[in-house]
Motif scaffolding. Sequence first.
Motif, mmCIF file in Angstrom:
data_model
loop_
_atom_site.group_PDB
_atom_site.id
_atom_site.type_symbol
_atom_site.label_atom_id
_atom_site.label_comp_id
_atom_site.label_asym_id
_atom_site.label_seq_id
_atom_site.Cartn_x
_atom_site.Cartn_y
_atom_site.Cartn_z
ATOM 1 N N PRO A 162 -9.882 -0.693 6.156
ATOM 2 C CA PRO A 162 -10.196 -2.063 6.566
ATOM 3 C C PRO A 162 -9.404 -2.481 7.803
ATOM 4 O O PRO A 162 -8.357 -1.923 8.113
ATOM 5 C CB PRO A 162 -9.782 -2.895 5.347
ATOM 6 N N THR A 166 -9.291 -9.333 7.251
ATOM 7 C CA THR A 166 -10.696 -9.310 6.844
ATOM 8 C C THR A 166 -10.874 -9.631 5.361
ATOM 9 O O THR A 166 -11.996 -9.555 4.849
ATOM 10 C CB THR A 166 -11.316 -7.935 7.145
ATOM 11 N N ALA A 168 -9.947 -7.904 2.786
ATOM 12 C CA ALA A 168 -10.352 -6.701 2.069
ATOM 13 C C ALA A 168 -9.540 -6.529 0.788
ATOM 14 O O ALA A 168 -8.533 -7.211 0.562
ATOM 15 C CB ALA A 168 -10.180 -5.484 2.974
ATOM 16 N N PRO A 203 -4.840 -6.425 6.003
ATOM 17 C CA PRO A 203 -6.272 -6.384 5.694
ATOM 18 C C PRO A 203 -6.666 -7.252 4.500
ATOM 19 O O PRO A 203 -7.823 -7.673 4.407
ATOM 20 C CB PRO A 203 -6.526 -4.900 5.402
ATOM 21 N N ALA A 206 -6.738 -13.426 5.139
ATOM 22 C CA ALA A 206 -7.730 -14.048 6.011
ATOM 23 C C ALA A 206 -7.078 -14.735 7.197
ATOM 24 O O ALA A 206 -7.746 -15.069 8.171
ATOM 25 C CB ALA A 206 -8.572 -15.051 5.222
#
Length: 275
Positions: A162, A166, A168, A203, A206
């Motif tokens: 990732p 993101t 993840a 990863p 946010a």
Amino acid sequence: MKQLSRQQGAVQGLAEELGALPVGAGRWAGTIDESWWGWSGPFGGAIVALAVHVAADAVPEATVRAVDLRFVGKPAGGELLLTPSVREVGRHTRIVDVSVTQGATEIALASVTAGRVGDADTADIVDVAETVPGPEGLAQFSIPPEIVPMGGHLDLRPVDGPLPLTGANASWMRAWIATRTPMALDATYLGLLADCLPPAVFPTLAAPLAIPTVAFSMHITAPLDDPEPAPVLVHTRNISTSGGWSVDDTTLRDRNGRLLASARQSRRVVGWSAR
């Protein structure tokens, strides 16, 4: 003036890129250009690299094998002074302690182990060509230089895993990394690259958080007998984030899959409740 070896000359190139020059009695001084800053100050990997350089310069007869560095203060703009102290351990091993200060404040302490490399060294071999693609043809990932200025110095090409920020479920990243200015592949350069990826927990986030490094260690695992500039496969993974601390493990490999170095960082998580 003594003639520099091939390895020493390569290290000097990186020291110059990071703005450091010898000032006498084995000491080095310099001001890290703001283009080599992280979020809020000089890039920690640059300080690691300079400490390794100063240690290597202090024991030119030996080869860097390991580094342990602790940040004991917050780096800021202004001149850094790096002062080495050498201890002999047996016939062929040297321990070089490097103090990094700004003004009257000590900001980092490094202990660098160096020694003679024998002819019978072996290295961990993995066929990278069969497991991951090379950097050619992979898309570049840009760390926004307006947020993290040192990102502008990197050619960073994610391989898999990732991307940062993101949201993840996985906390690891793997990418080929090189500096845009070609630099020799030596212990100083590996110290820089080991800290170039964001914290491995990124990863799963946010939005970015401040996760500064407090303790950094790196062990060289193969003879660096070809210092020509080359991309390095950097794989970092988070092994623990709890209680306000985060620990990452990182491996650095060459194009042939040879493990060049392994590193570990303990980071303080600022402004985030424990997981």
